[in-house]
Design an enzyme around this catalytic site. Structure first.
Site, PDB file in Angstrom:
ATOM      1  N   ARG A 150       8.933  22.031  -4.013  1.00 46.80           N
ATOM      2  CA  ARG A 150       8.439  21.526  -5.290  1.00 46.80           C
ATOM      3  C   ARG A 150       6.949  21.188  -5.161  1.00 46.80           C
ATOM      4  NH1 ARG A 150      13.305  18.951  -3.997  1.00 46.80           N
ATOM      5  NH2 ARG A 150      15.028  19.358  -5.441  1.00 46.80           N
ATOM      6  N   LYS A 174      13.301  14.664  -2.794  1.00 46.96           N
ATOM      7  CA  LYS A 174      13.812  13.649  -3.713  1.00 46.96           C
ATOM      8  C   LYS A 174      14.727  12.670  -2.977  1.00 46.96           C
ATOM      9  CE  LYS A 174      13.750  16.267  -8.069  1.00 46.96           C
ATOM     10  NZ  LYS A 174      14.601  16.770  -9.166  1.00 46.96           N
ATOM     11  N   HIS A 246       6.677  25.503 -11.153  1.00 45.20           N
ATOM     12  CA  HIS A 246       8.068  25.717 -10.748  1.00 45.20           C
ATOM     13  C   HIS A 246       8.435  27.206 -10.729  1.00 45.20           C
ATOM     14  CE1 HIS A 246      10.455  22.338  -9.621  1.00 45.20           C
ATOM     15  NE2 HIS A 246      11.572  22.842 -10.097  1.00 45.20           N
ATOM     16  N   ARG A 249       8.758  28.393  -7.249  1.00 48.31           N
ATOM     17  CA  ARG A 249      10.024  27.954  -6.652  1.00 48.31           C
ATOM     18  C   ARG A 249      11.171  28.848  -7.139  1.00 48.31           C
ATOM     19  NH1 ARG A 249      12.590  23.441  -4.324  1.00 48.31           N
ATOM     20  NH2 ARG A 249      14.412  22.600  -5.395  1.00 48.31           N
ATOM     21  N   HIS A 272      18.536  21.302  -2.588  1.00 52.26           N
ATOM     22  CA  HIS A 272      19.470  20.919  -3.647  1.00 52.26           C
ATOM     23  C   HIS A 272      20.628  20.123  -3.060  1.00 52.26           C
ATOM     24  CE1 HIS A 272      18.242  24.368  -6.603  1.00 52.26           C
ATOM     25  NE2 HIS A 272      17.487  23.298  -6.728  1.00 52.26           N
ATOM     26  N   TYR A 281      20.661  30.595 -10.127  1.00 55.24           N
ATOM     27  CA  TYR A 281      19.879  31.773  -9.724  1.00 55.24           C
ATOM     28  C   TYR A 281      20.723  33.035  -9.614  1.00 55.24           C
ATOM     29  CZ  TYR A 281      16.179  28.431  -8.864  1.00 55.24           C
ATOM     30  OH  TYR A 281      15.231  27.455  -9.029  1.00 55.24           O
TER      31      TYR A 281
END
Length: 300
Positions: A150, A174, A246, A249, A272, A281
């Site tokens: 990110r 995150k 993004h 990514r 993730h 995806y």
């Protein structure tokens, strides 16, 4: 009433930070959503959180839709308030959760935007690495596309996080989660030139710091700065349309899956928490394969 909400919100924020280990970005969204609901309570003359009813929640939902908010935004606000009340119930600060019976609107199914491999080649061509800023831009694009990290993660990278010997970077993701992500030979070469030459020149005579990427003044590069760099590169390239950070990514994940990578590996690389976040995806790659087939098969 405002004091009542503020005191309980403070307890909830501490819970999110300490027990749930949520990132500051996520916590800010919770604070904003609850603060907005507090304003609604004032407008409706609802004196305390424990006096909010299901009818009040339905009125609040109506007002959100009147503002023409996207379904995703409405769903996030309802989810935030449901979690808030769930916490208050656990702490025996309220007797019921008025948001428990409210159904969260399904988000629009929108496939992630990404670049085709040919388009990525055009983007790299737009990087003139004869200048210090050009070297930085090329290293930035190579790392974003080569790792799928990110932009917020990229801006936090320190020089010590990059291990050139084994071509990996330590990424702070995150929720304070860390992961090591490998990068390829193109990113390795671009980073080597930038660190040894471009970054050194951009930092010359400036206050020293250890952020990997710097702006034209020698200070740490921000997410906003990355967006401006990408927009400039798009204008210089033969590409048309808009770009957002993004997309690199999304391109990273799409190209990996299109070339045979397994879902679990891509999940780990992207950082993730849930496989369902990565599975979007598969829809992108199916469309990618269909377009490739229609463009190249003689009987398509």
């Amino acid at each position: 009433m405002q004091k009542n909400v503020n005191v309980l919100l403070k307890l909830f924020i501490e819970y999110l930070q300490v027990e749930k280990n949520y990132s500051q970005y996520t916590v800010e969204h919770y604070k904003l959503d609850i603060a907005n609901f507090s304003l609604f309570m004032s407008e409706q003359a609802i004196p305390a959180l424990e006096q909010v009813t299901y009818v009040d929640v339905r009125i609040y939902l109506t007002k959100l839709y009147e503002r023409k908010l996207a379904r995703k935004s409405v769903a996030r606000k309802i989810s935030s308030l449901r979690s808030f009340y769930k916490f208050l119930l656990r702490e025996k600060l309220v007797k019921e959760n008025p948001f428990s019976l409210v159904s969260i609107p399904k988000a629009e199914k929108r496939l992630p935007d990404f670049f085709y491999e040919e388009e990525m080649a055009e983007l790299f061509k737009a990087c003139d690495d004869s200048s210090s800023l050009g070297q930085r831009n090329k290293a930035l694009i190579e790392l974003l596309y080569g790792t799928g990290i990110r932009v917020s993660e990229c801006c936090q990278i320190k020089l010590k996080d990059v291990d050139m010997a084994v071509s990996t970077v330590l990424v702070h993701g995150k929720g304070h989660k860390e992961r090591y992500v490998p990068f390829g030979s193109f990113a390795h070469d671009a980073l080597s030139i930038y660190i040894q030459d471009g970054r050194h020149k951009l930092q010359s005579g400036r206050a020293p710091h250890d952020n990997l990427f710097v702006n034209f003044r020698g200070g740490p590069l921000t997410a906003r700065g990355v967006r401006e760099i990408l927009n400039t590169l798009i204008e210089k390239s033969a590409l048309t349309g808009k770009i957002h950070p993004h997309m690199l990514r999304h391109s990273f994940a799409t190209h990996l899956l299109s070339n045979g990578a397994d879902m679990r590996t891509v999940q780990e690389l992207l950082g993730h928490a849930f496989l369902s976040s990565t599975q979007v995806y598969t829809h992108v790659t199916n469309e990618y394969l269909r377009k490739t087939y229609m463009s190249h098969h003689p009987r398509a």
